[in-house]
Design an enzyme around this catalytic site. Sequence first.
Site, PDB file in Angstrom:
ATOM      1  N   SER A 128       0.810  -1.215   0.000  1.00 54.14           N
ATOM      2  CA  SER A 128       0.000   0.000   0.000  1.00 54.14           C
ATOM      3  C   SER A 128       0.850   1.276   0.000  1.00 54.14           C
ATOM      4  CB  SER A 128      -0.950  -0.031   1.195  1.00 54.14           C
ATOM      5  OG  SER A 128      -1.893   1.003   1.147  1.00 54.14           O
ATOM      6  N   GLU A 172     -12.338   5.994   6.784  1.00 52.15           N
ATOM      7  CA  GLU A 172     -11.365   6.432   7.773  1.00 52.15           C
ATOM      8  C   GLU A 172     -10.859   7.800   7.326  1.00 52.15           C
ATOM      9  OE1 GLU A 172      -9.031   2.892   9.751  1.00 52.15           O
ATOM     10  OE2 GLU A 172      -8.884   2.697   7.583  1.00 52.15           O
ATOM     11  N   GLY A 184      -0.420  -0.778  17.027  1.00 52.13           N
ATOM     12  CA  GLY A 184      -0.564  -2.184  16.681  1.00 52.13           C
ATOM     13  C   GLY A 184       0.727  -2.825  16.217  1.00 52.13           C
TER      14      GLY A 184
END
Length: 548
Positions: free
Chosen positions: A69, A379, A507
Site C-alpha cells: 500500500s 477512515e 498495533g
Amino acid sequence: MTQMILDQQRIRAANEIHPTPDVKFAYGTAGFRMQADKLDSIMFKVGIIAALRSLKLNGATIGVMITASHNPEEDNGVKLVDPRGEMLEQSWEGLSTELANARDADSILSVIDSIVAKYNINVDNKANVIYAYDTRPSCPALVASLKDGLDAAGADSIDFGLKTTPQLHYLVRCINTQGTNDAYGEPTEEGYYVKLSEAFKTLMKGKPVLPAISVDCANGVGAPKLKEFLKYIDSNVWTANLVNDDIKTPGKLNYNAGADYVKTQQKAPLGAVLNAGDRYCSFDGDADRLVYYYADDAGVFHLLDGDKIAGLAAMFIMDLVKTAGVDSINVGVVQTAYANGSSTKYLSGELKVPVSCVSTGVKHLHHEAEKYDVGVYFEANGHGTVLFSPEALNTIKTSEGRTPAQNTALTQLQALTELINQTVGDALSDMLLVEVILAHRHWTCQEWDQAYTDLPNRLVKVVVADRTIFKTTDAERKLVEPQGLQQEIDTIVSKYSNGRSFVRASGTEDAVRVYAEAATRTETDYLAMAVAQLVYDRGGGVGSAPSI
C-alpha cells in the site's frame, strides 16, 4: 490426512528453499507487511493457508494480494481476500499467524493437520485461488514463493498480474457470485472498467462537464489503471491529468507523493502545482485510499480527507433516497475515534444521519456498516466505501417512481450501486463518486469544504516500555488500564475549548498514539503535549520525553 491436499515431501523440500527467518510474524488488518526481504517464507505459507481457506469454504475462490500500500518501496506485504471480496475472517488471522511462525517442516505439517481437523475440511474438494500484485520490484520473487505454496497444496490458481488492490477484491467477488442472483460483474479487468464507466456516464448525463482533475497516482499501480479506465470515458464527459505516474524509476513509489503523504504532511505532493479553483486528489500506492485537496485564492492548501468524503457521500445518498420516495432505506455513517469532531457534529447535527463509532481498522468499519441499509464508512486517511444491503438493493431495483423526479432518482441510485466498489475502499471508484456529487451540486472543492470546518488536531507518538498495559473501551476512546489514567486525561481535556483526546496502543510497535483536538491550533498543541507527557510519566515512557 493432509497427504490428500499436499505432498509432504514437496512441503519439506520447499521449506528448505523458503526457510523461516528469526522474525515474529503477525497477520494484522493489512495482512503481513514488512521489509520485502523477510517475506519469502511468508509467501510460501500464505499459498498454503489460502488453499486451506478455499477448501474450508467448499472450493470457493480466495484472493491473495501482494502489496504494501502506502509503505516505502523496499517494503512489501500480502493479504488474503474472502469470497465476497471482503477481508479474511478474523479467526483465520490467528491461523495465518500460527502457520507463519512454524519454524520447520514438521511444525508446518502439524499446523495444517490441526486446521484440517478443527474445521473438518473436506480434502476431496479442489482449492481455488487467484492472486495479483502491485508495481514493487520485489513482487516477482514473492509471487514465485506464493506459487510454490499453492502448488504444494494442490490448489488451482490464476495469476491476474498487475492490479490495484480493489480490482483484486472485485475479481474475487465476481468469480464467486457468477451465475447467481447477486452476480457482481464480469470477472475481468475490462469488466471492472465497463461496470464503473457505464454507471459513471449514467450519473453524469445532463450534468455540466467538470474541469479536468489532477490525480496524484503516488507513482504506483493506480497510474496505469487510471490511464486504462480513461479509454472508456469520452473527454466530453470527464477527464483527468495524471501526476506522479512513473512506475518504472526505482525509488519513486510513494516518495513524497500519495494519499498518506498528503494527509500526514498536510501539503501537496511532489510534482503538483496547485492553482486556485482547481481540483486535486491523491491515490496511495495500491489505489485503495483517496484524499482531495485544493488551494484557496490566497494559495493556502486545504485537505478534504475521508471524513469530508463521508459527509459528502452521506448527504448525496440521503437526498437521493428522499427524492426517490424510498424513505424505508436508512442511511448511516461509521467512523473511528480519529474522525474529526466537527465531522461527527455535522453528520449527526446538520445532516441528522446516524453515526456509529468503532475501533480502528477497516474490518470493524465494514462490519458495522453492514448493519445499515446503506452504510457509509471512511477512515480519515481516505480508505472507505459505501455498502448497500440486499434489502436496499432490492428496494432500489423494484421500486417504481410516481413522478419523473422519483424515476430519475431511482435510476441514479441504481447507478450508484454499480459505481461504488462495495467490496473494499477503492480510490478510483471513490474519486468517481466524488466527481459525480460535485457535478450534481455544481460545487467547487472550496464550496464542498464549507460544509464544516475541521477542528485543529494533533497525533503524537509516545514510546513506552510495554504497550500492552494500555487497554481501551468505547471504540478505543476511553482507557480502562492503567487505572486512573483516563480520569487524569479527562481533567486535562476539560480545560480546553472543544477539547477531545484519547490514547491507544500502536498495533505494530511499543508505543502509544495520543490524539488531541481543540478549538485552536495553540490549544490543540498544548493539549496534545499535556496528555503525551502524562502518558510518558504514568505509562512507562522510554527515551526522550515527547515534544512537538
